[in-house]
Design a protein around this motif. Sequence first.
Motif, PDB file in Angstrom:
ATOM      1  N   MET A  26      74.817   2.795 -67.608  1.00  0.00           N
ATOM      2  CA  MET A  26      74.213   3.837 -68.432  1.00  0.00           C
ATOM      3  C   MET A  26      74.893   3.909 -69.795  1.00  0.00           C
ATOM      4  SD  MET A  26      73.902   6.743 -65.429  1.00  0.00           S
ATOM      5  CE  MET A  26      73.891   8.081 -66.575  1.00  0.00           C
ATOM      6  N   LEU A  27      76.206   3.736 -69.804  1.00  0.00           N
ATOM      7  CA  LEU A  27      76.951   3.844 -71.063  1.00  0.00           C
ATOM      8  C   LEU A  27      76.791   2.607 -71.949  1.00  0.00           C
ATOM      9  CD1 LEU A  27      80.188   5.586 -69.764  1.00  0.00           C
ATOM     10  CD2 LEU A  27      78.345   6.593 -71.126  1.00  0.00           C
ATOM     11  N   LEU A  28      76.188   1.558 -71.417  1.00  0.00           N
ATOM     12  CA  LEU A  28      75.868   0.399 -72.259  1.00  0.00           C
ATOM     13  C   LEU A  28      74.889   0.786 -73.356  1.00  0.00           C
ATOM     14  CD1 LEU A  28      75.415  -2.560 -69.753  1.00  0.00           C
ATOM     15  CD2 LEU A  28      77.034  -2.460 -71.651  1.00  0.00           C
ATOM     16  N   GLU A  29      74.016   1.734 -73.045  1.00  0.00           N
ATOM     17  CA  GLU A  29      72.989   2.162 -73.989  1.00  0.00           C
ATOM     18  C   GLU A  29      73.581   2.960 -75.147  1.00  0.00           C
ATOM     19  OE1 GLU A  29      69.732   1.270 -73.710  1.00  0.00           O
ATOM     20  OE2 GLU A  29      70.387   0.091 -71.981  1.00  0.00           O
ATOM     21  N   ASP A  30      74.425   3.949 -74.819  1.00  0.00           N
ATOM     22  CA  ASP A  30      74.959   4.838 -75.850  1.00  0.00           C
ATOM     23  C   ASP A  30      76.005   5.748 -75.218  1.00  0.00           C
ATOM     24  OD1 ASP A  30      75.287   5.951 -78.342  1.00  0.00           O
ATOM     25  OD2 ASP A  30      73.385   7.035 -78.363  1.00  0.00           O
ATOM     26  N   ASP A  31      76.781   6.420 -76.053  1.00  0.00           N
ATOM     27  CA  ASP A  31      77.707   7.440 -75.573  1.00  0.00           C
ATOM     28  C   ASP A  31      76.887   8.550 -74.918  1.00  0.00           C
ATOM     29  OD1 ASP A  31      79.373   5.854 -77.068  1.00  0.00           O
ATOM     30  OD2 ASP A  31      79.975   7.417 -78.473  1.00  0.00           O
ATOM     31  N   MET A  32      77.473   9.188 -73.908  1.00  0.00           N
ATOM     32  CA  MET A  32      76.746  10.238 -73.200  1.00  0.00           C
ATOM     33  C   MET A  32      77.675  11.403 -72.890  1.00  0.00           C
ATOM     34  SD  MET A  32      74.557   8.006 -70.429  1.00  0.00           S
ATOM     35  CE  MET A  32      73.516   9.359 -69.923  1.00  0.00           C
ATOM     36  N   ALA A  33      77.116  12.597 -72.885  1.00  0.00           N
ATOM     37  CA  ALA A  33      77.843  13.773 -72.437  1.00  0.00           C
ATOM     38  C   ALA A  33      78.006  13.680 -70.925  1.00  0.00           C
ATOM     39  CB  ALA A  33      77.078  15.040 -72.806  1.00  0.00           C
ATOM     40  N   VAL A  34      79.092  14.240 -70.416  1.00  0.00           N
ATOM     41  CA  VAL A  34      79.362  14.200 -68.980  1.00  0.00           C
ATOM     42  C   VAL A  34      78.185  14.756 -68.187  1.00  0.00           C
ATOM     43  CG1 VAL A  34      80.827  15.148 -67.148  1.00  0.00           C
ATOM     44  CG2 VAL A  34      81.871  14.225 -69.217  1.00  0.00           C
ATOM     45  N   THR A  35      77.596  15.835 -68.649  1.00  0.00           N
ATOM     46  CA  THR A  35      76.459  16.427 -67.928  1.00  0.00           C
ATOM     47  C   THR A  35      75.261  15.478 -67.883  1.00  0.00           C
ATOM     48  OG1 THR A  35      75.810  17.572 -69.956  1.00  0.00           O
ATOM     49  CG2 THR A  35      77.099  18.831 -68.341  1.00  0.00           C
ATOM     50  N   ASP A  36      75.069  14.688 -68.936  1.00  0.00           N
ATOM     51  CA  ASP A  36      73.982  13.704 -68.954  1.00  0.00           C
ATOM     52  C   ASP A  36      74.288  12.540 -68.014  1.00  0.00           C
ATOM     53  OD1 ASP A  36      72.562  15.217 -70.793  1.00  0.00           O
ATOM     54  OD2 ASP A  36      73.440  14.174 -72.516  1.00  0.00           O
ATOM     55  N   VAL A  37      75.563  12.161 -67.942  1.00  0.00           N
ATOM     56  CA  VAL A  37      75.960  11.106 -67.006  1.00  0.00           C
ATOM     57  C   VAL A  37      75.668  11.556 -65.580  1.00  0.00           C
ATOM     58  CG1 VAL A  37      77.939   9.852 -66.044  1.00  0.00           C
ATOM     59  CG2 VAL A  37      77.728  10.114 -68.520  1.00  0.00           C
ATOM     60  N   ALA A  38      75.956  12.804 -65.279  1.00  0.00           N
ATOM     61  CA  ALA A  38      75.807  13.331 -63.919  1.00  0.00           C
ATOM     62  C   ALA A  38      74.354  13.510 -63.492  1.00  0.00           C
ATOM     63  CB  ALA A  38      76.537  14.662 -63.809  1.00  0.00           C
ATOM     64  N   GLU A  39      73.469  13.700 -64.457  1.00  0.00           N
ATOM     65  CA  GLU A  39      72.082  14.075 -64.165  1.00  0.00           C
ATOM     66  C   GLU A  39      71.370  13.199 -63.133  1.00  0.00           C
ATOM     67  OE1 GLU A  39      68.054  14.276 -66.701  1.00  0.00           O
ATOM     68  OE2 GLU A  39      69.759  15.334 -67.573  1.00  0.00           O
ATOM     69  N   PRO A  40      71.405  11.864 -63.229  1.00  0.00           N
ATOM     70  CA  PRO A  40      70.622  11.070 -62.281  1.00  0.00           C
ATOM     71  C   PRO A  40      71.225  10.970 -60.868  1.00  0.00           C
ATOM     72  CG  PRO A  40      71.674   9.640 -63.888  1.00  0.00           C
ATOM     73  CD  PRO A  40      71.975  11.046 -64.285  1.00  0.00           C
ATOM     74  N   PHE A  41      72.427  11.467 -60.681  1.00  0.00           N
ATOM     75  CA  PHE A  41      73.101  11.323 -59.393  1.00  0.00           C
ATOM     76  C   PHE A  41      72.965  12.589 -58.557  1.00  0.00           C
ATOM     77  CE2 PHE A  41      75.320   8.563 -62.406  1.00  0.00           C
ATOM     78  CZ  PHE A  41      75.195   7.338 -61.756  1.00  0.00           C
ATOM     79  N   GLU A  42      72.830  12.399 -57.274  1.00  0.00           N
ATOM     80  CA  GLU A  42      72.738  13.531 -56.355  1.00  0.00           C
ATOM     81  C   GLU A  42      74.132  13.874 -55.841  1.00  0.00           C
ATOM     82  OE1 GLU A  42      69.782  13.104 -53.345  1.00  0.00           O
ATOM     83  OE2 GLU A  42      68.300  12.360 -54.764  1.00  0.00           O
ATOM     84  N   MET A  43      74.981  14.309 -56.757  1.00  0.00           N
ATOM     85  CA  MET A  43      76.326  14.744 -56.395  1.00  0.00           C
ATOM     86  C   MET A  43      76.773  15.785 -57.408  1.00  0.00           C
ATOM     87  SD  MET A  43      78.656  11.395 -57.410  1.00  0.00           S
ATOM     88  CE  MET A  43      77.706  10.228 -56.486  1.00  0.00           C
ATOM     89  N   SER A  44      77.822  16.475 -57.063  1.00  0.00           N
ATOM     90  CA  SER A  44      78.299  17.560 -57.925  1.00  0.00           C
ATOM     91  C   SER A  44      78.902  17.021 -59.217  1.00  0.00           C
ATOM     92  CB  SER A  44      79.336  18.392 -57.175  1.00  0.00           C
ATOM     93  OG  SER A  44      80.519  17.638 -56.980  1.00  0.00           O
ATOM     94  N   LEU A  45      78.996  17.890 -60.183  1.00  0.00           N
ATOM     95  CA  LEU A  45      79.641  17.542 -61.449  1.00  0.00           C
ATOM     96  C   LEU A  45      81.110  17.206 -61.208  1.00  0.00           C
ATOM     97  CD1 LEU A  45      79.164  17.227 -64.462  1.00  0.00           C
ATOM     98  CD2 LEU A  45      79.682  19.650 -64.750  1.00  0.00           C
ATOM     99  N   ALA A  46      81.731  17.898 -60.250  1.00  0.00           N
ATOM    100  CA  ALA A  46      83.132  17.606 -59.912  1.00  0.00           C
ATOM    101  C   ALA A  46      83.278  16.184 -59.363  1.00  0.00           C
ATOM    102  CB  ALA A  46      83.649  18.621 -58.901  1.00  0.00           C
ATOM    103  N   ALA A  47      82.330  15.748 -58.549  1.00  0.00           N
ATOM    104  CA  ALA A  47      82.378  14.388 -58.000  1.00  0.00           C
ATOM    105  C   ALA A  47      82.209  13.348 -59.110  1.00  0.00           C
ATOM    106  CB  ALA A  47      81.310  14.207 -56.928  1.00  0.00           C
ATOM    107  N   ILE A  48      81.281  13.605 -60.020  1.00  0.00           N
ATOM    108  CA  ILE A  48      81.090  12.699 -61.157  1.00  0.00           C
ATOM    109  C   ILE A  48      82.355  12.668 -62.005  1.00  0.00           C
ATOM    110  CG2 ILE A  48      79.854  12.418 -63.359  1.00  0.00           C
ATOM    111  CD1 ILE A  48      78.290  11.333 -60.999  1.00  0.00           C
ATOM    112  N   SER A  49      82.969  13.807 -62.201  1.00  0.00           N
ATOM    113  CA  SER A  49      84.209  13.874 -62.990  1.00  0.00           C
ATOM    114  C   SER A  49      85.307  13.018 -62.373  1.00  0.00           C
ATOM    115  CB  SER A  49      84.678  15.320 -63.131  1.00  0.00           C
ATOM    116  OG  SER A  49      83.765  16.032 -63.934  1.00  0.00           O
ATOM    117  N   LYS A  50      85.368  12.980 -61.054  1.00  0.00           N
ATOM    118  CA  LYS A  50      86.360  12.116 -60.386  1.00  0.00           C
ATOM    119  C   LYS A  50      86.076  10.652 -60.689  1.00  0.00           C
ATOM    120  CE  LYS A  50      87.608  15.147 -56.567  1.00  0.00           C
ATOM    121  NZ  LYS A  50      87.636  15.296 -55.099  1.00  0.00           N
ATOM    122  N   HIS A  51      84.797  10.266 -60.629  1.00  0.00           N
ATOM    123  CA  HIS A  51      84.428   8.885 -60.965  1.00  0.00           C
ATOM    124  C   HIS A  51      84.810   8.570 -62.414  1.00  0.00           C
ATOM    125  CE1 HIS A  51      82.401   7.625 -57.320  1.00  0.00           C
ATOM    126  NE2 HIS A  51      81.699   8.741 -57.303  1.00  0.00           N
TER     127      HIS A  51
END
Length: 118
Positions: A26-51
């Motif tokens: 996803m980041l190959l396309e452009d810089d992204m806000a953390v919330t935008d990174v998390a959007e397509p995943f079915e997991m919490s924002l905290a889980a995405i933050s760990k990744h």
Amino acid sequence: MRRMAHSLDLVFSALGDPTRRAILSMLLEDDMAVTDVAEPFEMSLAAISKHLRVLTAAGLIQQERRGRVTWCKLQPDSLRGASIWMQSFGQFEAVELDAFELFLARQLGDGPDAPTGA
């Protein structure tokens, strides 16, 4: 040498997870806000933050705070060491996978010309 090995361990460990690989894609396309990174995943924002922390520790991404928003940016140069390490194996000829599969089938007795038991 030990420092490079540790760096490779971090990179390959980070790349070993499909969610983290998807984030990098996803980041190959452009810089992204953390919330935008998390959007397509079915997991919490905290889980995405760990990744994202794992990717940051491996040097694969950089996180930057702009106002209230944290942005993620790909750091493609961090893959250079891993790429060089993998290319060192390029000195060997590629294995013909069909022939290798046939060889394994014969050895395991699953295919044509399989050795018969005594």
